[in-house]
Design a protein around this motif. Sequence first.
Motif, PDB file in Angstrom:
ATOM      1  N   THR A   1      24.786 100.975   4.885  1.00  0.00           N
ATOM      2  CA  THR A   1      25.770 101.634   4.014  1.00  0.00           C
ATOM      3  C   THR A   1      25.065 102.621   3.082  1.00  0.00           C
ATOM      4  O   THR A   1      23.839 102.724   3.077  1.00  0.00           O
ATOM      5  CB  THR A   1      26.493 100.585   3.160  1.00  0.00           C
ATOM      6  N   LYS A   2      25.878 103.280   2.278  1.00  0.00           N
ATOM      7  CA  LYS A   2      25.301 104.282   1.360  1.00  0.00           C
ATOM      8  C   LYS A   2      24.734 103.618   0.110  1.00  0.00           C
ATOM      9  O   LYS A   2      24.020 104.254  -0.658  1.00  0.00           O
ATOM     10  CB  LYS A   2      26.378 105.291   0.991  1.00  0.00           C
ATOM     11  N   GLU A   3      25.027 102.324  -0.081  1.00  0.00           N
ATOM     12  CA  GLU A   3      24.637 101.657  -1.333  1.00  0.00           C
ATOM     13  C   GLU A   3      23.280 100.965  -1.280  1.00  0.00           C
ATOM     14  O   GLU A   3      22.822 100.461  -2.287  1.00  0.00           O
ATOM     15  CB  GLU A   3      25.684 100.604  -1.728  1.00  0.00           C
ATOM     16  N   VAL A   4      22.640 100.905  -0.132  1.00  0.00           N
ATOM     17  CA  VAL A   4      21.392 100.116  -0.038  1.00  0.00           C
ATOM     18  C   VAL A   4      20.242 100.786  -0.804  1.00  0.00           C
ATOM     19  O   VAL A   4      20.234 102.001  -0.988  1.00  0.00           O
ATOM     20  CB  VAL A   4      20.938  99.889   1.424  1.00  0.00           C
ATOM     21  N   CYS A   5      19.283  99.942  -1.217  1.00  0.00           N
ATOM     22  CA  CYS A   5      18.221 100.488  -2.075  1.00  0.00           C
ATOM     23  C   CYS A   5      17.228 101.318  -1.260  1.00  0.00           C
ATOM     24  O   CYS A   5      16.944 101.026  -0.104  1.00  0.00           O
ATOM     25  CB  CYS A   5      17.566  99.390  -2.892  1.00  0.00           C
ATOM     26  N   ARG A   6      16.736 102.364  -1.918  1.00  0.00           N
ATOM     27  CA  ARG A   6      15.879 103.348  -1.239  1.00  0.00           C
ATOM     28  C   ARG A   6      14.585 102.731  -0.721  1.00  0.00           C
ATOM     29  O   ARG A   6      14.058 103.141   0.301  1.00  0.00           O
ATOM     30  CB  ARG A   6      15.524 104.465  -2.227  1.00  0.00           C
ATOM     31  N   LYS A   7      14.081 101.734  -1.487  1.00  0.00           N
ATOM     32  CA  LYS A   7      12.812 101.108  -1.078  1.00  0.00           C
ATOM     33  C   LYS A   7      12.962 100.462   0.300  1.00  0.00           C
ATOM     34  O   LYS A   7      12.110 100.626   1.164  1.00  0.00           O
ATOM     35  CB  LYS A   7      12.433 100.062  -2.132  1.00  0.00           C
ATOM     36  N   ARG A   8      14.079  99.776   0.483  1.00  0.00           N
ATOM     37  CA  ARG A   8      14.306  99.100   1.773  1.00  0.00           C
ATOM     38  C   ARG A   8      14.432 100.120   2.903  1.00  0.00           C
ATOM     39  O   ARG A   8      13.964  99.895   4.017  1.00  0.00           O
ATOM     40  CB  ARG A   8      15.577  98.256   1.705  1.00  0.00           C
ATOM     41  N   ILE A   9      15.087 101.231   2.608  1.00  0.00           N
ATOM     42  CA  ILE A   9      15.231 102.272   3.638  1.00  0.00           C
ATOM     43  C   ILE A   9      13.846 102.795   4.012  1.00  0.00           C
ATOM     44  O   ILE A   9      13.502 102.915   5.199  1.00  0.00           O
ATOM     45  CB  ILE A   9      16.120 103.428   3.126  1.00  0.00           C
ATOM     46  N   LYS A  10      13.053 103.069   2.972  1.00  0.00           N
ATOM     47  CA  LYS A  10      11.719 103.643   3.218  1.00  0.00           C
ATOM     48  C   LYS A  10      10.855 102.687   4.050  1.00  0.00           C
ATOM     49  O   LYS A  10      10.175 103.112   4.996  1.00  0.00           O
ATOM     50  CB  LYS A  10      11.051 103.927   1.868  1.00  0.00           C
ATOM     51  N   GLU A  11      10.921 101.406   3.716  1.00  0.00           N
ATOM     52  CA  GLU A  11      10.125 100.415   4.458  1.00  0.00           C
ATOM     53  C   GLU A  11      10.478 100.431   5.948  1.00  0.00           C
ATOM     54  O   GLU A  11       9.606 100.341   6.810  1.00  0.00           O
ATOM     55  CB  GLU A  11      10.395  99.004   3.912  1.00  0.00           C
ATOM     56  N   ARG A  12      11.783 100.559   6.212  1.00  0.00           N
ATOM     57  CA  ARG A  12      12.214 100.553   7.616  1.00  0.00           C
ATOM     58  C   ARG A  12      11.856 101.853   8.321  1.00  0.00           C
ATOM     59  O   ARG A  12      11.483 101.854   9.497  1.00  0.00           O
ATOM     60  CB  ARG A  12      13.725 100.241   7.680  1.00  0.00           C
ATOM     61  N   LYS A  13      11.936 102.947   7.604  1.00  0.00           N
ATOM     62  CA  LYS A  13      11.527 104.222   8.199  1.00  0.00           C
ATOM     63  C   LYS A  13      10.031 104.203   8.493  1.00  0.00           C
ATOM     64  O   LYS A  13       9.580 104.714   9.515  1.00  0.00           O
ATOM     65  CB  LYS A  13      11.875 105.376   7.260  1.00  0.00           C
ATOM     66  N   ASN A  14       9.271 103.585   7.596  1.00  0.00           N
ATOM     67  CA  ASN A  14       7.820 103.482   7.824  1.00  0.00           C
ATOM     68  C   ASN A  14       7.487 102.658   9.063  1.00  0.00           C
ATOM     69  O   ASN A  14       6.422 102.815   9.655  1.00  0.00           O
ATOM     70  CB  ASN A  14       7.115 102.856   6.608  1.00  0.00           C
ATOM     71  N   LYS A  15       8.414 101.779   9.443  1.00  0.00           N
ATOM     72  CA  LYS A  15       8.214 100.981  10.669  1.00  0.00           C
ATOM     73  C   LYS A  15       8.719 101.734  11.905  1.00  0.00           C
ATOM     74  O   LYS A  15       8.787 101.185  12.996  1.00  0.00           O
ATOM     75  CB  LYS A  15       8.974  99.653  10.564  1.00  0.00           C
ATOM     76  N   GLY A  16       9.180 102.984  11.710  1.00  0.00           N
ATOM     77  CA  GLY A  16       9.576 103.824  12.836  1.00  0.00           C
ATOM     78  C   GLY A  16      11.075 103.868  13.100  1.00  0.00           C
ATOM     79  O   GLY A  16      11.518 104.527  14.041  1.00  0.00           O
ATOM     80  N   ALA A  17      11.864 103.136  12.277  1.00  0.00           N
ATOM     81  CA  ALA A  17      13.314 103.102  12.527  1.00  0.00           C
ATOM     82  C   ALA A  17      13.997 104.318  11.908  1.00  0.00           C
ATOM     83  O   ALA A  17      13.543 104.861  10.908  1.00  0.00           O
ATOM     84  CB  ALA A  17      13.915 101.832  11.934  1.00  0.00           C
TER      85      ALA A  17
END
Length: 227
Positions: A109-125
């Motif tokens: 969703t649009k409400e999730v915290c940026r840190k969590r998004i970044k962690e997942r992007k760093n894993k390639g997602a």
Amino acid sequence: MNEFETKYLSSGLPFVTLKLAQTLDGNIATCTGDSKWITSKTSRVRGHQLRAEADAILVGRGTVMADDPELSVRHVDGCSPTKIVLDTQLKIGLNARIFGGAPLIIATTKEVCRKRIKERKNKGAQVWQLPILNGQINLKAVLQKAAQMGLRHILIEGGSRVAASALCLGLVDRIAAFIAPKILGAGIPAIGSLDIASITDAIALENVKVEAIGNDFLFTARVKKSP
Ligand SMILES: NC(=O)c1ccc[n+]([C@@H]2O[C@H](COP(=O)([O-])OP(=O)(O)OC[C@H]3O[C@@H](n4cnc5c(N)ncnc54)[C@H](OP(=O)(O)O)[C@@H]3O)[C@@H](O)[C@H]2O)c1
């Protein structure tokens, strides 16, 4: 033009196959969430054939947290499709096996915290931040975005709640249910609540085909679209 192209071009949505591996009494897992394995190896090989024919496999957070699946094509030749996981609050751990292999898209969703998004992007997602519908990710928005990316055939592999959401929203075109000669009683139903009170409101299926696969049956059918 095949049926996937026809659906995509006429609706802007992918063709959706809902795959189930269930017991005779309609369960996809026991009451503790154990689901390995309901169907035979031969049926599972056929399930991998369905994966190899899809552009993406879609599952819910519940399935990833219960089964820690790879969602890859292993039992037949073919490429592993893109994986799409619905995870409203990005609760799936970074060590989950879906982070390996084919490209991974996490719909949230649009409400999730940026840190969590970044962690997942760093894993390639890839992380898609999409609108909410009834407190969950709007599944139609997920499919629209998938179609925009050129994903024309999606295989939904569960679990119970995702199957219900997809059917409720009229997004499923075809069902492929592997039915094993097993009974579990009160387990996790193949399809969660659809709030249907009258048989006349049941989702109707057509073009039914049944094929024996060893002791299992593969039941395939089209979801009858309301006029
Ligand atoms: N035999 C089989 O064919 C098969 C296949 C798959 C799974 N399973 C079994 O099924 C069980 C898991 O099923 P489940 O119903 O608990 O979980 P699920 O359907 O895999 O995932 C449901 C979760 O996905 C998230 N979600 C986000 N948007 C959603 C939406 N629009 N619609 C539905 N869910 C959405 C929600 O969690 P958040 O709110 O946290 O995002 C929701 O609770 C496991 O025991 C697994 O072993 C069996």
